[in-house]
Motif scaffolding. Structure first.
Motif, PDB file in Angstrom:
ATOM      1  N   THR A  96       0.831  -1.209   0.000  1.00 34.70           N
ATOM      2  CA  THR A  96       0.000   0.000   0.000  1.00 34.70           C
ATOM      3  C   THR A  96       0.865   1.258   0.000  1.00 34.70           C
ATOM      4  N   ILE A  97       1.905   1.251   0.821  1.00 30.28           N
ATOM      5  CA  ILE A  97       2.679   2.497   0.953  1.00 30.28           C
ATOM      6  C   ILE A  97       3.545   2.788  -0.284  1.00 30.28           C
ATOM      7  N   LYS A  98       3.672   1.789  -1.160  1.00 27.75           N
ATOM      8  CA  LYS A  98       4.409   2.063  -2.408  1.00 27.75           C
ATOM      9  C   LYS A  98       3.604   3.000  -3.305  1.00 27.75           C
ATOM     10  N   VAL A  99       2.286   2.972  -3.162  1.00 28.58           N
ATOM     11  CA  VAL A  99       1.456   3.766  -4.088  1.00 28.58           C
ATOM     12  C   VAL A  99       0.572   4.807  -3.395  1.00 28.58           C
ATOM     13  N   ASP A 100       0.316   4.631  -2.107  1.00 26.30           N
ATOM     14  CA  ASP A 100      -0.557   5.586  -1.415  1.00 26.30           C
ATOM     15  C   ASP A 100       0.318   6.579  -0.640  1.00 26.30           C
ATOM     16  N   HIS A 101       0.404   7.775  -1.200  1.00 27.21           N
ATOM     17  CA  HIS A 101       1.357   8.741  -0.668  1.00 27.21           C
ATOM     18  C   HIS A 101       1.039   9.124   0.784  1.00 27.21           C
ATOM     19  N   PHE A 102      -0.240   9.301   1.091  1.00 26.66           N
ATOM     20  CA  PHE A 102      -0.626   9.735   2.439  1.00 26.66           C
ATOM     21  C   PHE A 102      -0.271   8.667   3.487  1.00 26.66           C
ATOM     22  N   THR A 103      -0.638   7.420   3.199  1.00 28.15           N
ATOM     23  CA  THR A 103      -0.303   6.342   4.149  1.00 28.15           C
ATOM     24  C   THR A 103       1.214   6.223   4.290  1.00 28.15           C
ATOM     25  N   LYS A 104       1.925   6.449   3.173  1.00 30.38           N
ATOM     26  CA  LYS A 104       3.398   6.403   3.220  1.00 30.38           C
ATOM     27  C   LYS A 104       3.945   7.474   4.174  1.00 30.38           C
ATOM     28  N   ARG A 105       3.365   8.654   4.115  1.00 25.29           N
ATOM     29  CA  ARG A 105       3.854   9.730   4.997  1.00 25.29           C
ATOM     30  C   ARG A 105       3.626   9.373   6.467  1.00 25.29           C
ATOM     31  N   ALA A 299       4.664  19.073  12.399  1.00 23.42           N
ATOM     32  CA  ALA A 299       3.890  19.129  13.650  1.00 23.42           C
ATOM     33  C   ALA A 299       3.454  17.721  14.066  1.00 23.42           C
ATOM     34  N   ARG A 300       3.017  16.933  13.087  1.00 21.02           N
ATOM     35  CA  ARG A 300       2.570  15.562  13.414  1.00 21.02           C
ATOM     36  C   ARG A 300       3.746  14.745  13.975  1.00 21.02           C
ATOM     37  N   TYR A 301       4.921  14.921  13.342  1.00 17.34           N
ATOM     38  CA  TYR A 301       6.095  14.206  13.843  1.00 17.34           C
ATOM     39  C   TYR A 301       6.442  14.674  15.270  1.00 17.34           C
ATOM     40  N   MET A 302       6.406  15.984  15.470  1.00 15.30           N
ATOM     41  CA  MET A 302       6.765  16.517  16.791  1.00 15.30           C
ATOM     42  C   MET A 302       5.827  15.955  17.871  1.00 15.30           C
ATOM     43  N   MET A 303       4.552  15.890  17.559  1.00 14.04           N
ATOM     44  CA  MET A 303       3.605  15.324  18.533  1.00 14.04           C
ATOM     45  C   MET A 303       3.943  13.856  18.797  1.00 14.04           C
ATOM     46  N   GLU A 304       4.276  13.148  17.699  1.00 11.57           N
ATOM     47  CA  GLU A 304       4.503  11.716  17.815  1.00 11.57           C
ATOM     48  C   GLU A 304       5.731  11.393  18.675  1.00 11.57           C
ATOM     49  N   ILE A 305       6.791  12.167  18.490  1.00 10.69           N
ATOM     50  CA  ILE A 305       8.034  11.873  19.222  1.00 10.69           C
ATOM     51  C   ILE A 305       7.959  12.425  20.655  1.00 10.69           C
ATOM     52  N   SER A 306       6.946  13.226  20.935  1.00 12.09           N
ATOM     53  CA  SER A 306       6.864  13.871  22.249  1.00 12.09           C
ATOM     54  C   SER A 306       6.403  12.887  23.329  1.00 12.09           C
ATOM     55  N   ALA A 308       3.851  13.415  25.166  1.00  6.81           N
ATOM     56  CA  ALA A 308       2.390  13.486  25.326  1.00  6.81           C
ATOM     57  C   ALA A 308       1.754  12.140  24.966  1.00  6.81           C
ATOM     58  N   ILE A 309       0.644  11.815  25.627  1.00  2.57           N
ATOM     59  CA  ILE A 309      -0.107  10.594  25.283  1.00  2.57           C
ATOM     60  C   ILE A 309      -1.051  10.955  24.137  1.00  2.57           C
ATOM     61  N   LYS A 310      -0.912  10.220  23.030  1.00  2.00           N
ATOM     62  CA  LYS A 310      -1.676  10.573  21.845  1.00  2.00           C
ATOM     63  C   LYS A 310      -2.891   9.666  21.646  1.00  2.00           C
ATOM     64  N   SER A 311      -4.010  10.262  21.237  1.00  2.00           N
ATOM     65  CA  SER A 311      -5.140   9.466  20.779  1.00  2.00           C
ATOM     66  C   SER A 311      -5.461   9.913  19.363  1.00  2.00           C
ATOM     67  N   PRO A 312      -4.943   9.251  18.360  1.00  4.03           N
ATOM     68  CA  PRO A 312      -4.159   8.019  18.456  1.00  4.03           C
ATOM     69  C   PRO A 312      -2.661   8.273  18.289  1.00  4.03           C
ATOM     70  N   SER A 313      -1.858   7.322  18.803  1.00  4.76           N
ATOM     71  CA  SER A 313      -0.449   7.252  18.408  1.00  4.76           C
ATOM     72  C   SER A 313      -0.414   6.843  16.947  1.00  4.76           C
ATOM     73  N   ILE A 314       0.727   7.092  16.295  1.00  4.10           N
ATOM     74  CA  ILE A 314       0.808   6.814  14.853  1.00  4.10           C
ATOM     75  C   ILE A 314       0.535   5.332  14.554  1.00  4.10           C
ATOM     76  N   HIS A 315       0.970   4.436  15.434  1.00  7.56           N
ATOM     77  CA  HIS A 315       0.737   3.002  15.159  1.00  7.56           C
ATOM     78  C   HIS A 315      -0.744   2.652  15.271  1.00  7.56           C
ATOM     79  N   TYR A 316      -1.455   3.345  16.151  1.00  6.78           N
ATOM     80  CA  TYR A 316      -2.916   3.154  16.235  1.00  6.78           C
ATOM     81  C   TYR A 316      -3.597   3.689  14.970  1.00  6.78           C
ATOM     82  N   HIS A 317      -3.110   4.837  14.493  1.00  2.07           N
ATOM     83  CA  HIS A 317      -3.657   5.409  13.255  1.00  2.07           C
ATOM     84  C   HIS A 317      -3.493   4.405  12.107  1.00  2.07           C
ATOM     85  N   LEU A 318      -2.286   3.847  11.986  1.00  8.14           N
ATOM     86  CA  LEU A 318      -2.025   2.888  10.905  1.00  8.14           C
ATOM     87  C   LEU A 318      -2.860   1.615  11.069  1.00  8.14           C
ATOM     88  N   ALA A 319      -3.072   1.202  12.317  1.00  6.58           N
ATOM     89  CA  ALA A 319      -3.855  -0.013  12.567  1.00  6.58           C
ATOM     90  C   ALA A 319      -5.313   0.162  12.129  1.00  6.58           C
TER      91      ALA A 319
END
Ligand code: ADP
Ligand code: MG
Length: 496
Positions: A96-105, A299-306, A308-319
């Motif tokens: 999927t990430i080879k062709v879907d630019h948003f999911t790849k990001r 900004a999304r990266y900064m939140m992710e590496i911070s 802070a407890i995220k709803s969702p964390s990036i892995h939850y978003h991908l799931a």
């Protein structure tokens, strides 16, 4: 499509005068109780109109409702484990990430965090909504033996892991309908409209996460769009947080504001406008248009590496991507995550056929089936927020276009669910009430807090019901195609 012995809970042939009176009362109730949205046609920051709703609650089988409520904790646990399974996420999304630019990001952020030593914050907060529809395809496709009953099963449309809305408008629709059935002269119906504490539960989840972060002066940040149309739904979460917890403050910021003014301390605490952020509740960030420049991605990266407890964390978003949903339906996968046979069977029971369109023999076969019987399928890209799927006759030319390219890996196919049709009055701002054939989609809310190895809290917290005209493919309420609704429980059985 044939249907159904699920009848409206109130006779619909009422006199015009009585109907008009009831509709006016219902509109006033909605306007005066925050069952509202901002106008899209004529934007006015200072004005709201009522959100579209159906006049009466919709009949829904009690046993199926109870079952979906009970299943939510199993689904919470499943998604928590999926989100923390690096190999499964990576393999599932590889093509999927080879062709879907948003999911790849999104995936790039996930990988970058991994490379930099993994998440700073081990806890994730999953605020989930599992969307389901009753299905009566056996009555239509296979000439069901007990045809004329109601429905044969119920199926999951998708499981949302980001910006799962209607935690307020869901329960609020139940309050509206409690008022309406009484005004219509049916107070005996109240007992069949179930309690719905979604708002309290979801606000409670954010407060639990804030307490776990354990910094008295820190705040909860709502990540919001530049203009929020579904504003009551969000604001009532804030009011409920205030009601439950006098110590904590909520701030609202956009991705652009975080990009411009957010900072990380040496120990990766996220600071914006002088305030430390404990919890990020994302009501935005799920669509490419919400990242117009690199600033928003930063900004999304900064939140992710911070921290802070995220709803969702990036892995939850991908799931929560459609591709992962499709991979989960493959043989043996649920067993791997859930182990327990009863749990596995109960989740499998709500999966429809989900099919890959990858460039291999299985994908070729699935693609051919869809070209030959497009009315049986829905074609889905990796997007959230409605209006992205392809249906019926549009599927064929669409697939024709992409069948010889890798672009097809960006999509999945799903069996089309065919819910029973029930009549109701649809009430929309500026329009006459309309008696229409409607179909409904139930959403069950749950939340889970935990680390990779330990789940600290896992709860089912409430529900919402959305209803749309039966011939419309998608029924987003905020998009103006669907209407708020609530559940009226009836005792009826599956047809087979
Ligand atoms: P999104 O993430 O954009 O909300 P969904 O998968 O929930 O995408 O699809 C949007 C809408 O399309 C659903 O709310 C439902 O009305 C309709 N829909 C999606 N999948 C199916 C399906 N398999 N059968 C029938 N309708 C569907
Ligand atoms: Mg959806």
């Amino acid at each position: 499509m044939t249907s159904t012995k699920l009848e409206p809970c109130i006779p619909l042939d009422m006199e015009k005068e009585k109907l008009t009176d009831l509709v006016e009362k219902a509109k006033d109730y909605a306007l005066m109780h925050g069952i509202c949205m901002r106008r899209k046609d004529q934007f006015d920051r200072d004005a709201l109109h009522f959100a579209p709703f159906v006049l009466f609650p919709t009949s829904f089988p009690r046993n199926e409702f109870d079952k979906s409520v009970k299943l939510q904790q199993v689904l919470n646990e499943l998604m928590h484990k999926v989100a923390h399974d690096d190999e499964f996420l990576t393999t599932s999304l590889r093509n999927t990430i080879k062709v879907d630019h948003f999911t790849k990001r999104l995936f790039d952020i996930y990988e970058r965090v991994k490379k930099e030593g993994g998440p700073t914050q081990a806890l994730s907060l999953g605020m989930l909504r599992s969307d389901l529809m009753l299905d009566n395809h056996c009555c239509t496709d296979y000439g069901c033996k007990k045809a004329g009953k109601s429905y044969c099963c119920w199926k999951q449309v998708e499981l949302n892991t980001i910006a799962s809305g209607f935690g307020w408008l869901g329960p609020a629709s139940g309050l509206l309908h409690r008022y309406v059935v009484q005004e219509a002269g049916y107070p005996q119906h109240l007992k069949n409209i179930p309690e719905n504490n979604a708002l309290a539960g979801l606000a409670g989840a954010l407060i639990s996460a804030w307490r776990l972060y354990n910094q008295p002066k820190s705040v909860i940040l709502f990540l919001v769009e530049d203009v929020t149309y579904n504003v009551c739904d969000q604001k009532f979460h804030e009011f409920e947080i205030r009601r439950q917890c006098p110590e904590v403050f909520v701030i609202r910021r956009t991705l652009t504001e975080i990009g411009n003014r957010g900072k990380l301390t040496a120990d990766k605490r996220l600071i914006i406008d002088g305030q430390e952020v404990a919890v990020i509740y994302m009501r935005c960030g799920y669509h490419p248009d919400q990242y117009p420049t690199e600033l928003e991605w930063d900004a999304r990266y900064m939140m992710e590496i911070s921290l802070a407890i995220k709803s969702p964390s990036i892995h939850y978003h991908l799931a929560g991507t459609k591709k992962v949903q499709q991979e989960l339906a493959k043989e043996g996968i649920l067993e791997k995550f859930l182990g327990d046979k009863a749990h596995t069977d109960s989740v499998r029971d709500i999966f429809t056929g989900l099919y890959s369109l990858d460039n291999d023999t299985t994908g070729d076969k699935n693609l051919e089936n869809a070209m030959n019987n497009p009315e049986k399928y829905v074609l889905k890209p990796q997007r959230e927020g409605g209006g992205n799927n392809v249906y019926g006759e549009d599927i064929k030319p669409f697939l024709e276009n992409i069948k010889n390219s890798d672009e097809r890996c960006a999509y999945i196919l799903m069996d089309r669910i065919s819910p029973p049709i029930i009549k109701n009055y649809m009430v929309r701002p500026g329009m006459e009430p309309m008696l229409a054939d409607c179909i409904s989609e139930l959403g069950i809310f749950g939340y889970v807090i935990g680390t990779k190895d330990e789940i600290l809290e896992n709860k089912q917290v409430g529900h919402m019901l959305r209803t749309k005209l039966s011939h419309v493919n998608e029924g987003g309420v905020a998009a103006g195609l669907g209407a708020l609704d609530s559940v009226y429980l009836v005792d009826t059985d599956r047809c087979c």
